[in-house]
Motif scaffolding. Sequence first.
Motif, short mmCIF file in Angstrom:
data_model
loop_
_atom_site.label_atom_id
_atom_site.label_comp_id
_atom_site.label_asym_id
_atom_site.label_seq_id
_atom_site.Cartn_x
_atom_site.Cartn_y
_atom_site.Cartn_z
N ASP A 87 0.82 -1.20 0.00
CA ASP A 87 0.00 0.00 0.00
C ASP A 87 0.86 1.27 0.00
O ASP A 87 0.49 2.27 -0.61
CB ASP A 87 -0.96 -0.01 1.20
CG ASP A 87 -2.13 -0.97 0.98
OD1 ASP A 87 -2.51 -1.18 -0.18
OD2 ASP A 87 -2.67 -1.49 1.97
N ALA A 88 2.00 1.20 0.68
CA ALA A 88 2.91 2.35 0.66
C ALA A 88 3.38 2.61 -0.77
O ALA A 88 3.43 3.75 -1.23
CB ALA A 88 4.10 2.09 1.59
N VAL A 106 -7.07 7.67 -1.25
CA VAL A 106 -8.32 7.69 -0.48
C VAL A 106 -8.74 6.26 -0.10
O VAL A 106 -9.12 6.00 1.04
CB VAL A 106 -9.44 8.39 -1.28
CG1 VAL A 106 -10.76 8.33 -0.51
CG2 VAL A 106 -9.08 9.84 -1.57
N GLU A 107 -8.65 5.34 -1.05
CA GLU A 107 -8.97 3.93 -0.78
C GLU A 107 -8.18 3.42 0.42
O GLU A 107 -8.75 2.83 1.35
CB GLU A 107 -8.55 3.03 -1.95
CG GLU A 107 -9.51 2.94 -3.09
CD GLU A 107 -8.91 2.15 -4.26
OE1 GLU A 107 -8.01 1.31 -4.06
OE2 GLU A 107 -9.37 2.39 -5.39
N ILE A 108 -6.87 3.59 0.35
CA ILE A 108 -6.01 3.06 1.41
C ILE A 108 -6.42 3.67 2.74
O ILE A 108 -6.57 2.97 3.75
CB ILE A 108 -4.53 3.36 1.10
CG1 ILE A 108 -4.09 2.56 -0.12
CG2 ILE A 108 -3.63 3.06 2.30
CD1 ILE A 108 -2.75 2.98 -0.71
N ALA A 109 -6.62 4.97 2.75
CA ALA A 109 -6.92 5.67 4.01
C ALA A 109 -8.29 5.30 4.56
O ALA A 109 -8.47 5.26 5.77
CB ALA A 109 -6.82 7.18 3.80
N CYS A 110 -9.25 5.01 3.68
CA CYS A 110 -10.63 4.81 4.15
C CYS A 110 -11.02 3.35 4.31
O CYS A 110 -11.93 3.04 5.06
CB CYS A 110 -11.61 5.50 3.22
SG CYS A 110 -11.43 7.28 3.23
N VAL A 111 -10.37 2.44 3.59
CA VAL A 111 -10.77 1.03 3.67
C VAL A 111 -10.05 0.33 4.82
O VAL A 111 -10.64 -0.48 5.53
CB VAL A 111 -10.50 0.31 2.33
CG1 VAL A 111 -10.77 -1.18 2.47
CG2 VAL A 111 -11.35 0.91 1.22
N LEU A 112 -8.79 0.64 5.03
CA LEU A 112 -8.02 -0.05 6.07
C LEU A 112 -8.51 0.31 7.47
O LEU A 112 -9.09 1.37 7.68
CB LEU A 112 -6.54 0.30 5.94
CG LEU A 112 -5.84 -0.06 4.63
CD1 LEU A 112 -4.34 0.23 4.75
CD2 LEU A 112 -6.05 -1.51 4.27
N LEU A 118 -1.91 2.65 9.94
CA LEU A 118 -0.70 3.01 10.65
C LEU A 118 0.48 2.20 10.15
O LEU A 118 1.60 2.73 9.98
CB LEU A 118 -0.92 2.73 12.12
CG LEU A 118 0.17 3.22 13.00
CD1 LEU A 118 0.16 4.73 12.99
CD2 LEU A 118 -0.06 2.70 14.39
N ALA A 119 0.27 0.92 9.89
CA ALA A 119 1.34 0.06 9.37
C ALA A 119 1.81 0.56 8.00
O ALA A 119 3.00 0.54 7.69
CB ALA A 119 0.86 -1.39 9.28
N VAL A 120 0.87 1.06 7.20
CA VAL A 120 1.24 1.63 5.90
C VAL A 120 2.09 2.88 6.10
O VAL A 120 3.10 3.08 5.42
CB VAL A 120 -0.02 1.98 5.07
CG1 VAL A 120 0.36 2.66 3.76
CG2 VAL A 120 -0.84 0.73 4.79
N ARG A 121 1.71 3.72 7.08
CA ARG A 121 2.48 4.94 7.33
C ARG A 121 3.90 4.59 7.80
O ARG A 121 4.86 5.25 7.43
CB ARG A 121 1.79 5.80 8.39
CG ARG A 121 0.45 6.35 7.90
CD ARG A 121 -0.31 7.02 9.02
NE ARG A 121 0.14 8.38 9.26
CZ ARG A 121 -0.30 9.15 10.26
NH1 ARG A 121 -1.20 8.67 11.10
NH2 ARG A 121 0.15 10.36 10.42
N ARG A 122 4.00 3.55 8.62
CA ARG A 122 5.33 3.10 9.06
C ARG A 122 6.15 2.62 7.87
O ARG A 122 7.32 2.99 7.72
CB ARG A 122 5.19 1.92 10.03
CG ARG A 122 5.05 2.33 11.42
CD ARG A 122 5.61 1.25 12.37
NE ARG A 122 5.19 1.63 13.71
CZ ARG A 122 4.03 1.26 14.24
NH1 ARG A 122 3.23 0.45 13.58
NH2 ARG A 122 3.69 1.68 15.42
#
Lengths: 314, 314
Positions: A87-88, A106-112, A118-122
């Motif tokens: 996702d990153a 938007v998908e990544i932010a709203c579906v997860l 948070l794991a994607v942001r890391r």
Amino acid sequence: MSTLIAPSNHSPAEDAQALQKAFKGWGADDKAIISILGHRNVHQRQQIRKAYEELFQEDLIKRLESEISGDFERAMYRWMLEPAERDAVLANVAMRNGNKDFHVIVEIACVLSAEELLAVRRAYRCRYKHSLEEDVAANTTAHLRQLLVGLVSSFRYEGDEINARLAQSEANILHETVKEKKGNYEEAIRILTTRSKTQLVATFNRYKDEHNISISKKLLDQTSDDFNKALHTAIRCINDHKKYYEKVLRNAMKRVGTDEDALSRVVVTRAEKDLRDIKDLYYKRNSVHLEDAVAKETSGDYKKFILTLLGKQD
Amino acid sequence: MSTLIAPSNHSPAEDAQALQKAFKGWGADDKAIISILGHRNVHQRQQIRKAYEELFQEDLIKRLESEISGDFERAMYRWMLEPAERDAVLANVAMRNGNKDFHVIVEIACVLSAEELLAVRRAYRCRYKHSLEEDVAANTTAHLRQLLVGLVSSFRYEGDEINARLAQSEANILHETVKEKKGNYEEAIRILTTRSKTQLVATFNRYKDEHNISISKKLLDQTSDDFNKALHTAIRCINDHKKYYEKVLRNAMKRVGTDEDALSRVVVTRAEKDLRDIKDLYYKRNSVHLEDAVAKETSGDYKKFILTLLGKQD
């Protein structure tokens, strides 16, 4: 439900050796690659990657990139990454493609879930040496920036509580935003980026009760600038992400020239989660099985790989 | 460096029993309470809490609240919470106090590391059934909201890389914001809420090189509305939080009527981290030892407790 067909036990070392054999000679044995990696779950794929590294002192993903190509390579590359890292990468690629791909973010932010996001942001920070919100903010302006940065930075409450009074008052605020073309965006952004998903669904339901149309449909009547499009995607992903993904697949194959990036993205990211439900929705909406549509619109190894992830028996 | 004086080994059960003894009879033995809890680190305090619960089927924090009162009670309550939960409580109390206390939220968001801030967001969600950003957003508007929500939602990159060109261009953007009273707030908010702290310090340094004044000092010349105050606090906390805390302590004791909440907040939250450095800065700036200032401005058990946390030997 998942569509992936993976054995309950496998030997990472044997898989690694079979892959190495498939790479030998001129032109890889794509069928063998698909028959292995297309039938392993995320944990098993990581074990194979590790075993391959240990046995052959070589990164399996790099080797795959040099052995295969085109849409097949891109789909396989995403498949081989761990979900958060995938996702990153998807978010980063979306930004590099300019405004048109912001819906992926938007998908990544709203579906997860909050922890998954948070794991994607890391993973993003680790891979790109920037924070995700930093790159999103640097690539956008005005309301679109506020909305996207708010969405990717959210860590929503995930309890089941619904405040009915709040749902009513915030449905009214959203109505004002949608009604006037230059509505109170700030408040709409606040609501969509900070409330819990359960609360938001209650708010969307109140809207529908009062106006006999869903807020996402109503938004489609508006001028469709990037901000409105992102708002629309966010509402759809929060409200019912499976229906949203069904539509992404439908649009990907409706065009002349299939949108392989969209097709791969949905299949690869959802295969181990809820692709079976998305397939059912697709059939219900199109009276055509998703596998048949994919078979018609794609070809070669790419087709074989996507159909495998869709759960087609070899 | 820490100021806390804690034994390397202690018996949680013995401590719990000694506390229970201190609670007995009319009026608690505050001196005994301070001599135990004022000399235990965060891990030890949690062990004591657990042992107390097991031995006496009673929550130690609740018992403390009923045994002691006033500033002493409030400081002890914060001291007994785990750091992330304590900050969640501080943030929530700050919001309930209205705009004047938003600097507490800025402190938490800007002084903590990305992972520490995240732990506060987790603790907040768990305790208040809302996300932190949700409550911040609901209690603010306009630019102040954008800044505060951006700060509390950040998950900054923490590498050491500095992009010198970026520091220059963003120092110019900040200059434009500060120069015109109605500057480009959106860009200033973007920079302060998303860039890594290392990068931001480089940007502040560039500003100082070019304008011979620090950006935080320059901001003080502006109209000091809530937004400008929050901006000022954010810059100071990111640039040098120890100097910032020194000033909080100085202001807390400068007024007629000490600001015990501010004094307790800094002492309790920094005692196990860098209160010794803050003490040194205080002496350097005021030519008075922090302990002496505290001894002069406070009294009773509260005074005893704060001095204990400041590292005064019994």
